[in-house]
Design a protein around this motif. Structure first.
Motif, PDB file in Angstrom:
ATOM      1  N   LYS A   1      52.318  66.743  77.987  1.00 28.71           N
ATOM      2  CA  LYS A   1      51.623  66.214  76.810  1.00 28.71           C
ATOM      3  C   LYS A   1      52.628  65.620  75.826  1.00 28.71           C
ATOM      4  O   LYS A   1      52.405  64.548  75.277  1.00 28.71           O
ATOM      5  N   ALA A   2      53.736  66.317  75.616  1.00 31.93           N
ATOM      6  CA  ALA A   2      54.771  65.813  74.709  1.00 31.93           C
ATOM      7  C   ALA A   2      55.335  64.488  75.206  1.00 31.93           C
ATOM      8  O   ALA A   2      55.630  63.594  74.413  1.00 31.93           O
ATOM      9  N   LEU A   3      55.460  64.341  76.509  1.00 39.43           N
ATOM     10  CA  LEU A   3      56.004  63.098  77.075  1.00 39.43           C
ATOM     11  C   LEU A   3      54.965  61.998  77.220  1.00 39.43           C
ATOM     12  O   LEU A   3      55.303  60.873  77.562  1.00 39.43           O
ATOM     13  N   SER A   4      53.702  62.298  76.952  1.00 37.20           N
ATOM     14  CA  SER A   4      52.656  61.289  77.155  1.00 37.20           C
ATOM     15  C   SER A   4      52.621  60.239  76.054  1.00 37.20           C
ATOM     16  O   SER A   4      51.916  59.245  76.177  1.00 37.20           O
ATOM     17  N   ASP A   5      53.381  60.423  74.999  1.00 36.93           N
ATOM     18  CA  ASP A   5      53.468  59.421  73.928  1.00 36.93           C
ATOM     19  C   ASP A   5      54.615  58.461  74.252  1.00 36.93           C
ATOM     20  O   ASP A   5      55.726  58.914  74.554  1.00 36.93           O
ATOM     21  N   PRO A   6      54.381  57.148  74.186  1.00 30.06           N
ATOM     22  CA  PRO A   6      55.442  56.193  74.542  1.00 30.06           C
ATOM     23  C   PRO A   6      56.714  56.329  73.707  1.00 30.06           C
ATOM     24  O   PRO A   6      57.813  56.190  74.238  1.00 30.06           O
ATOM     25  N   VAL A   7      56.590  56.609  72.418  1.00 34.79           N
ATOM     26  CA  VAL A   7      57.780  56.764  71.571  1.00 34.79           C
ATOM     27  C   VAL A   7      58.558  58.000  71.995  1.00 34.79           C
ATOM     28  O   VAL A   7      59.785  57.963  72.129  1.00 34.79           O
TER      29      VAL A   7
ATOM     30  N   TYR B   1      71.008  65.882  69.942  1.00 32.19           N
ATOM     31  CA  TYR B   1      69.965  66.355  70.850  1.00 32.19           C
ATOM     32  C   TYR B   1      70.447  66.311  72.284  1.00 32.19           C
ATOM     33  O   TYR B   1      71.205  65.418  72.671  1.00 32.19           O
ATOM     34  N   LYS B   2      69.987  67.292  73.080  1.00 35.10           N
ATOM     35  CA  LYS B   2      70.243  67.359  74.523  1.00 35.10           C
ATOM     36  C   LYS B   2      68.924  67.661  75.209  1.00 35.10           C
ATOM     37  O   LYS B   2      68.063  68.347  74.654  1.00 35.10           O
ATOM     38  N   VAL B   3      68.803  67.182  76.440  1.00 34.56           N
ATOM     39  CA  VAL B   3      67.670  67.590  77.265  1.00 34.56           C
ATOM     40  C   VAL B   3      67.900  69.054  77.602  1.00 34.56           C
ATOM     41  O   VAL B   3      69.003  69.448  77.974  1.00 34.56           O
ATOM     42  N   ALA B   4      66.878  69.874  77.430  1.00 38.51           N
ATOM     43  CA  ALA B   4      66.994  71.309  77.685  1.00 38.51           C
ATOM     44  C   ALA B   4      67.405  71.540  79.144  1.00 38.51           C
ATOM     45  O   ALA B   4      66.975  70.815  80.037  1.00 38.51           O
ATOM     46  N   PRO B   5      68.230  72.535  79.374  1.00 40.05           N
ATOM     47  CA  PRO B   5      68.716  72.809  80.728  1.00 40.05           C
ATOM     48  C   PRO B   5      67.584  72.939  81.746  1.00 40.05           C
ATOM     49  O   PRO B   5      66.587  73.591  81.486  1.00 40.05           O
ATOM     50  N   SER B   6      67.728  72.310  82.851  1.00 40.59           N
ATOM     51  CA  SER B   6      66.838  72.351  84.013  1.00 40.59           C
ATOM     52  C   SER B   6      65.447  71.757  83.793  1.00 40.59           C
ATOM     53  O   SER B   6      64.597  71.856  84.660  1.00 40.59           O
ATOM     54  N   VAL B   7      65.200  71.105  82.657  1.00 42.81           N
ATOM     55  CA  VAL B   7      63.857  70.565  82.404  1.00 42.81           C
ATOM     56  C   VAL B   7      63.497  69.458  83.389  1.00 42.81           C
ATOM     57  O   VAL B   7      62.447  69.501  84.020  1.00 42.81           O
TER      58      VAL B   7
ATOM     59  N   LEU C   1      58.542  59.436  74.937  1.00 43.72           N
ATOM     60  CA  LEU C   1      59.123  59.182  76.249  1.00 43.72           C
ATOM     61  C   LEU C   1      60.389  58.337  76.118  1.00 43.72           C
ATOM     62  O   LEU C   1      61.396  58.603  76.776  1.00 43.72           O
ATOM     63  N   ARG C   2      60.372  57.332  75.245  1.00 43.90           N
ATOM     64  CA  ARG C   2      61.573  56.515  75.024  1.00 43.90           C
ATOM     65  C   ARG C   2      62.698  57.349  74.426  1.00 43.90           C
ATOM     66  O   ARG C   2      63.852  57.234  74.845  1.00 43.90           O
ATOM     67  N   LEU C   3      62.378  58.182  73.434  1.00 44.26           N
ATOM     68  CA  LEU C   3      63.401  59.031  72.829  1.00 44.26           C
ATOM     69  C   LEU C   3      63.997  59.984  73.868  1.00 44.26           C
ATOM     70  O   LEU C   3      65.216  60.143  73.949  1.00 44.26           O
ATOM     71  N   PHE C   4      63.139  60.606  74.660  1.00 46.82           N
ATOM     72  CA  PHE C   4      63.594  61.519  75.711  1.00 46.82           C
ATOM     73  C   PHE C   4      64.506  60.782  76.694  1.00 46.82           C
ATOM     74  O   PHE C   4      65.564  61.281  77.071  1.00 46.82           O
ATOM     75  N   SER C   5      64.113  59.586  77.084  1.00 49.67           N
ATOM     76  CA  SER C   5      64.906  58.785  78.012  1.00 49.67           C
ATOM     77  C   SER C   5      66.252  58.402  77.410  1.00 49.67           C
ATOM     78  O   SER C   5      67.283  58.455  78.090  1.00 49.67           O
ATOM     79  N   LYS C   6      66.252  58.022  76.131  1.00 49.74           N
ATOM     80  CA  LYS C   6      67.513  57.662  75.470  1.00 49.74           C
ATOM     81  C   LYS C   6      68.473  58.848  75.455  1.00 49.74           C
ATOM     82  O   LYS C   6      69.674  58.687  75.683  1.00 49.74           O
ATOM     83  N   ILE C   7      67.950  60.024  75.184  1.00 52.30           N
ATOM     84  CA  ILE C   7      68.800  61.219  75.139  1.00 52.30           C
ATOM     85  C   ILE C   7      69.283  61.577  76.537  1.00 52.30           C
ATOM     86  O   ILE C   7      70.463  61.828  76.750  1.00 52.30           O
ATOM     87  N   ALA C   8      68.374  61.595  77.502  1.00 55.29           N
ATOM     88  CA  ALA C   8      68.721  61.969  78.876  1.00 55.29           C
ATOM     89  C   ALA C   8      69.750  61.024  79.481  1.00 55.29           C
ATOM     90  O   ALA C   8      70.607  61.446  80.266  1.00 55.29           O
ATOM     91  N   SER C   9      69.700  59.752  79.129  1.00 51.31           N
ATOM     92  CA  SER C   9      70.595  58.770  79.731  1.00 51.31           C
ATOM     93  C   SER C   9      71.835  58.490  78.883  1.00 51.31           C
ATOM     94  O   SER C   9      72.687  57.698  79.285  1.00 51.31           O
ATOM     95  N   HIS C  10      71.952  59.126  77.745  1.00 47.67           N
ATOM     96  CA  HIS C  10      73.082  58.886  76.851  1.00 47.67           C
ATOM     97  C   HIS C  10      74.359  59.461  77.466  1.00 47.67           C
ATOM     98  O   HIS C  10      74.331  60.529  78.077  1.00 47.67           O
ATOM     99  N   PRO C  11      75.484  58.760  77.332  1.00 49.00           N
ATOM    100  CA  PRO C  11      76.754  59.284  77.865  1.00 49.00           C
ATOM    101  C   PRO C  11      77.041  60.687  77.342  1.00 49.00           C
ATOM    102  O   PRO C  11      76.883  60.961  76.164  1.00 49.00           O
ATOM    103  N   GLY C  12      77.426  61.558  78.233  1.00 44.13           N
ATOM    104  CA  GLY C  12      77.729  62.929  77.855  1.00 44.13           C
ATOM    105  C   GLY C  12      76.513  63.834  77.797  1.00 44.13           C
ATOM    106  O   GLY C  12      76.629  65.020  77.532  1.00 44.13           O
ATOM    107  N   GLY C  13      75.335  63.275  78.010  1.00 44.95           N
ATOM    108  CA  GLY C  13      74.126  64.085  78.049  1.00 44.95           C
ATOM    109  C   GLY C  13      73.593  64.543  76.726  1.00 44.95           C
ATOM    110  O   GLY C  13      72.679  65.353  76.665  1.00 44.95           O
ATOM    111  N   GLU C  14      74.164  64.040  75.632  1.00 42.43           N
ATOM    112  CA  GLU C  14      73.628  64.352  74.318  1.00 42.43           C
ATOM    113  C   GLU C  14      73.731  63.114  73.442  1.00 42.43           C
ATOM    114  O   GLU C  14      74.540  62.227  73.694  1.00 42.43           O
TER     115      GLU C  14
END
Length: 117
Positions: free
Chosen positions: A38-44, A99-105, A46-59
């Protein structure tokens, strides 16, 4: 029938569920995973999550990811929703929040949907 409140997860409580095809998903796991999706179902979000996940160094510093076409308070609101769903962790360093993607998410969500297992 009322909808259950979304589960607020701590980073340590990120579920890692077996594939959805392996067995019936227990209610508790379904509630937790639904909150994440549900949290990822919003386009904004999802973009924020993607930016964080793909950012160099993982944060990523909030200063590096806030250019998603909405105001800064709206970015903060969306990041809060992602944290409440257990998808992100955050750490304040001086005046900025990192921000970091939570471990193993990502692995846990992918494993849940892996239909080829």
């Amino acid at each position: 029938m009322s909808n259950p409140e979304p589960a607020v997860l701590t980073p340590e409580a990120v579920p890692c569920c077996p594939p959805i095809t392996s067995a019936e998903l227990p209610e508790q796991d379904a509630v937790r995973m639904a909150a994440m999706f549900k949290a990822l179902s919003d386009p904004v979000r999802l973009r924020l999550f993607s930016k964080i996940a793909s950012h160099p160094g993982g944060e990523a510093c909030v200063c590096d990811i806030q250019d998603v076409g909405v105001s800064q308070p709206t970015v903060s609101h969306h990041l809060k929703k992602l944290r409440e769903a257990g998808l992100l962790t955050s750490e304040r360093r001086g005046t900025w929040v990192y921000y970091k993607v939570a471990p193993s998410v990502v692995a846990g969500m992918a494993a849940l949907l892996d239909l080829n297992r």
